[in-house]
Every structure is written in structure tokens, then in C-alpha cells.
Design a protein around this motif. Structure first.
Motif, short mmCIF file in Angstrom:
data_model
loop_
_atom_site.label_atom_id
_atom_site.label_comp_id
_atom_site.label_asym_id
_atom_site.label_seq_id
_atom_site.Cartn_x
_atom_site.Cartn_y
_atom_site.Cartn_z
N GLU A 41 39.32 48.93 37.71
CA GLU A 41 40.39 47.48 37.31
C GLU A 41 39.83 46.22 37.58
O GLU A 41 38.71 46.17 38.74
CB GLU A 41 41.45 48.33 38.74
CG GLU A 41 42.22 47.56 38.96
CD GLU A 41 43.81 47.15 39.75
OE1 GLU A 41 43.14 48.56 40.58
OE2 GLU A 41 44.08 46.45 39.99
N GLY A 43 40.68 42.55 38.20
CA GLY A 43 41.94 42.34 38.63
C GLY A 43 42.11 42.53 40.00
O GLY A 43 43.50 42.65 39.73
N CYS A 44 41.44 43.16 40.80
CA CYS A 44 42.47 44.03 41.44
C CYS A 44 43.24 43.79 43.27
O CYS A 44 44.31 44.46 43.20
CB CYS A 44 41.35 45.81 42.08
SG CYS A 44 39.96 44.75 43.40
N GLY A 45 43.54 42.41 43.12
CA GLY A 45 43.72 41.84 43.96
C GLY A 45 44.09 42.75 45.34
O GLY A 45 42.46 43.26 45.35
N ILE A 49 47.88 48.42 43.14
CA ILE A 49 47.38 49.85 41.80
C ILE A 49 46.50 50.76 42.37
O ILE A 49 46.32 51.72 42.24
CB ILE A 49 47.33 49.68 40.44
CG1 ILE A 49 48.55 48.15 40.40
CG2 ILE A 49 47.00 50.05 39.43
CD1 ILE A 49 48.42 47.81 38.87
N ASP A 64 37.65 41.32 42.24
CA ASP A 64 38.66 41.14 42.05
C ASP A 64 37.50 39.60 42.22
O ASP A 64 36.22 39.48 43.42
CB ASP A 64 39.53 41.04 43.14
CG ASP A 64 40.38 40.51 43.31
OD1 ASP A 64 41.48 40.48 42.70
OD2 ASP A 64 40.65 38.95 42.96
N LEU A 65 38.19 38.65 42.91
CA LEU A 65 37.37 36.62 42.32
C LEU A 65 37.79 36.62 43.29
O LEU A 65 36.82 35.44 44.13
CB LEU A 65 37.52 35.76 41.15
CG LEU A 65 36.87 34.91 41.25
CD1 LEU A 65 35.79 35.44 40.20
CD2 LEU A 65 37.32 34.46 39.78
N SER A 66 38.70 37.02 44.60
CA SER A 66 38.85 36.44 45.84
C SER A 66 38.77 37.34 46.65
O SER A 66 39.40 38.22 47.01
CB SER A 66 41.20 35.95 45.23
OG SER A 66 41.11 36.05 46.61
N MET A 69 41.93 37.68 49.03
CA MET A 69 42.46 39.91 48.32
C MET A 69 42.04 40.76 48.89
O MET A 69 42.06 41.42 49.20
CB MET A 69 42.74 39.66 46.93
CG MET A 69 43.68 38.06 46.66
SD MET A 69 45.15 38.31 46.52
CE MET A 69 46.06 38.88 45.16
N MET A 91 35.28 39.43 36.28
CA MET A 91 36.13 39.82 34.99
C MET A 91 35.79 39.67 33.79
O MET A 91 34.60 39.81 32.83
CB MET A 91 37.56 39.96 34.51
CG MET A 91 38.32 39.19 34.26
SD MET A 91 40.37 39.82 34.48
CE MET A 91 40.45 37.76 34.48
N SER A 107 48.69 43.61 35.39
CA SER A 107 49.88 42.74 36.20
C SER A 107 49.14 41.68 35.53
O SER A 107 49.55 40.54 36.36
CB SER A 107 49.01 42.69 38.02
OG SER A 107 48.24 44.22 38.58
N HIS A 112 44.73 35.04 33.57
CA HIS A 112 43.51 34.56 34.50
C HIS A 112 42.42 33.95 33.13
O HIS A 112 41.47 33.54 33.51
CB HIS A 112 43.08 34.89 35.32
CG HIS A 112 44.30 35.55 36.63
ND1 HIS A 112 45.13 34.08 36.44
CD2 HIS A 112 45.06 36.76 37.42
CE1 HIS A 112 46.18 34.59 37.53
NE2 HIS A 112 46.07 35.59 38.04
C1 LIG Z 1 48.19 38.91 39.59
S1 LIG Z 1 47.46 39.86 40.56
C2 LIG Z 1 47.14 41.22 40.31
C3 LIG Z 1 46.64 41.85 41.76
C4 LIG Z 1 46.46 43.20 41.85
N1 LIG Z 1 45.86 43.71 40.15
C5 LIG Z 1 48.44 43.84 41.98
O1 LIG Z 1 48.92 43.97 40.85
O2 LIG Z 1 48.72 42.98 42.53
C6 LIG Z 1 45.95 38.91 39.62
C7 LIG Z 1 44.64 39.31 40.07
O3 LIG Z 1 43.32 38.61 39.59
C8 LIG Z 1 42.33 38.13 40.03
N2 LIG Z 1 41.14 37.00 38.93
C9 LIG Z 1 41.31 35.87 38.35
N3 LIG Z 1 40.61 35.40 37.97
C10 LIG Z 1 40.27 36.63 38.23
C11 LIG Z 1 38.49 36.74 37.63
N4 LIG Z 1 38.02 36.18 36.53
N5 LIG Z 1 38.23 37.68 38.14
C12 LIG Z 1 38.01 38.88 38.29
N6 LIG Z 1 39.76 38.83 39.67
C13 LIG Z 1 40.41 37.45 38.94
C14 LIG Z 1 43.12 36.97 41.38
O4 LIG Z 1 41.94 37.02 42.62
C15 LIG Z 1 43.90 38.06 41.93
O5 LIG Z 1 43.81 38.94 42.92
#
Ligand SMILES: C[S@@+](CC[C@H](N)C(=O)[O-])C[C@H]1O[C@@H](n2cnc3c(N)ncnc32)[C@H](O)[C@@H]1O
Length: 257
Positions: A41, A43-45, A49, A64-66, A69, A91, A107, A112
Motif C-alpha cells: 500500500e 501512502g498507508c497513513g 486500510i 508512508d512519508l510521514s 502517521m 512512493m 484514498s 500527492h
Molecule cells: C489521504 S492519506 C491516506 C492514508 C491512508 N491510506 C488512509 O486511507 O487513511 C495520504 C497519505 O499519503 C502519505 N504520502 C504523501 N505523499 C507521499 C509520498 N510521496 N510517499 C509516501 N506517502 C506519501 C501521507 O503522509 C498520508 O499519510
């Protein structure tokens, strides 16, 4: 990556979980039942999911980048012995040892990827990590002209929730401007607490139009094999809010025709 580069709503997983509702897990469970595991996944935050899929005994890696999270995601799975692995990563440039049967970009995380170069880097990394028979599933919004053309004075209420620190309610409202030439919607969020204090946040979302997205996938070696307008898998139409795409490696997609 510095904390300043991470959109504000992704800087505290507890608040993020309150801000947004739960995903449609019957859709994601069905996707995995169809295309298989292991899953990656992007951007799993906080694992909204990821965790229910792991609870259904599906082996899954979330990147995930954060770190904030991920920290909350890890806290939710601590000592539970689930087949899940949360990793800090980007990602657009990840490197994993294994290949995956299903790679998901759920999501609206597509937003992003700030320009076509970032999308290309991400899709090529997906191609390299996808099993030859695997599926790449993207769940994103169709950019809606009616929303993009809203005045920057329009204030939208996003959510109201109980502060996880027990300090009353937090109301989140937002305004936005759309930069036509970059296809980026720049959102400013206002987080108003019960004591009247307001903090501001910023969130940038790149819009991907359906034909552009399909062309990019094609350019990176994929063939779109399914397109749905919602989680019930209705066909995409001009009224569809969503574009849910299943893409496969080109040579494999053609073989199964
Ligand atoms: C809208 S949230 C979705 C989180 C999770 N999938 C959900 O359904 O709740 C988007 C996520 O993408 C991550 N994100 C943004 N840019 C990214 C990147 N370049 N690589 C990995 N994660 C990234 C953010 O940190 C955030 O946790």
C-alpha cells in the motif's frame, strides 16, 4: 524529507483518524480476494486500510512519508502479531526485496504526486515491484470542474470531532484556490478549537484527469483493464465522482484478453 514538506493534516495520526471516516473495506477485501497477496500500500497513513486487511490475514506492507502517521499505525498494531509491516518511504522512490501481487494507491493518494514526473517515477517503481500477473489499483477522485472553479472565499466544513487530548471539539473548515496551469488545488485548513483558537494548515492536491492518468499508466508499461465509478464497481460515467482503476502489465493484460 523535512517535517515542513509534509502536509499539515499528516503531522498527527490521532487527529487524522478523527478527521476522516473509515474506508470501504468490503471493496478492498474483494480486490485482494481477486488479485492476491502479498500487498503493497502506497501512502498507508495510520493504517485505516492496512490494518483491516492484515486482520483478514492478508500479508501487507505499507509505506508512508510521514513518521507521525506511521507511529500511530504502529501503536494500533503493537503486540497483535498481524502480518503487517509499516515502513517510512517515498512512493516515488521505494525499493523492496519482494514482488507484490497487488499494489494499491488508495484514498486519493494519487493527488500527492505533484506533477507528471513524480507520477512517472511512482508508476515505474510500481511496475518494478509488481508480480508479472499482479494488479495495480488506484482509487482517486475525478477532478470536478464545479469544485475546482469555486471562489477562494467559499468556506467548506470538512469535519468536527472530539479533540483526542480531551480539550473539547475541533471544527475543521477549508478554503482553496486552483492553479489551472499546474493542475494543483491548494487548500488552506482552519482548525478551530472550543476555546476559540484557530490554527492553519496547508494541503496541496494535484488533479489527474482520466485520460491523462490512463496515458501515464500506458507510458509506464501498464494497460488499464478495469475502470469503476464507485466502490460498487458501477461503470465510470460523466457523473462519476471517482475513478477506480485496475492496471496490469501490458503484455499480461493482452494475454488475458
Ligand atoms: C489521504 S492519506 C491516506 C492514508 C491512508 N491510506 C488512509 O486511507 O487513511 C495520504 C497519505 O499519503 C502519505 N504520502 C504523501 N505523499 C507521499 C509520498 N510521496 N510517499 C509516501 N506517502 C506519501 C501521507 O503522509 C498520508 O499519510
Amino acid at each position: 524529507m523535512k517535517i515542513d514538506d509534509i502536509d499539515h493534516i499528516y503531522r498527527d495520526g490521532r487527529h487524522y483518524d478523527c478527521l476522516f471516516g473509515d474506508p470501504d473495506m468490503s471493496f478492498w477485501l474483494n480486490i485482494v480476494a481477486t488479485y492476491g497477496t502479498p500487498i503493497l500500500e502506497l501512502g498507508c497513513g495510520t493504517g485505516k486500510i492496512t490494518i483491516p486487511l492484515a486482520e483478514a490475514d492478508c500479508k501487507i506492507t505499507g509505506i508512508d512519508l510521514s513518521e507521525a502517521m506511521l507511529e500511530h499505525a504502529r501503536a494500533k498494531t503493537q503486540n497483535r502479531n498481524l502480518p503487517v509491516c509499516f515502513k517510512l518511504g517515498d512512493m516515488t522512490e521505494f525499493k523492496e526485496e519482494e514482488k507484490f501481487k497487488t499494489i494499491i494507491l488508495p484514498s486519493n493518494n494519487l493527488a500527492h504526486l505533484m506533477d507528471y514526473r513524480e507520477a512517472e517515477k511512482c508508476f515505474r517503481a510500481v511496475f518494478n515491484h509488481l508480480d508479472d500477473d499482479g494488479a495495480f489499483v488506484i482509487d482517486a477522485f475525478v477532478p470536478a470542474i464545479s469544485i475546482l472553479s469555486k471562489s477562494s472565499d467559499d468556506v467548506e466544513t470538512l469535519s468536527e470531532y472530539d479533540d483526542p487530548d480531551g480539550e473539547g471539539k475541533i471544527e475543521v473548515t477549508a478554503t482553496a484556490i486552483y492553479e489551472n496551469h499546474l493542475q494543483i488545488r491548494r487548500v488552506t485548513t482552519f482548525h478551530t478549537r472550543s476555546d476559540g483558537t484557530v490554527s492553519k494548515g496547508y494541503l496541496n492536491m494535484r488533479m489527474y484527469f482520466p485520460q491523462e492518468l490512463e496515458a501515464l499508466l500506458n507510458h509506464c508499461g501498464f494497460e488499464v483493464t478495469e475502470k469503476h465509478g464507485n466502490y460498487q464497481k458501477d461503470q465510470v460515467s460523466s457523473n462519476s465522482i471517482k475513478q477506480i482503476i485496475v492496471a496490469k502489465k501490458k503484455e499480461r493484460a493482452n494475454q488475458s484478453e
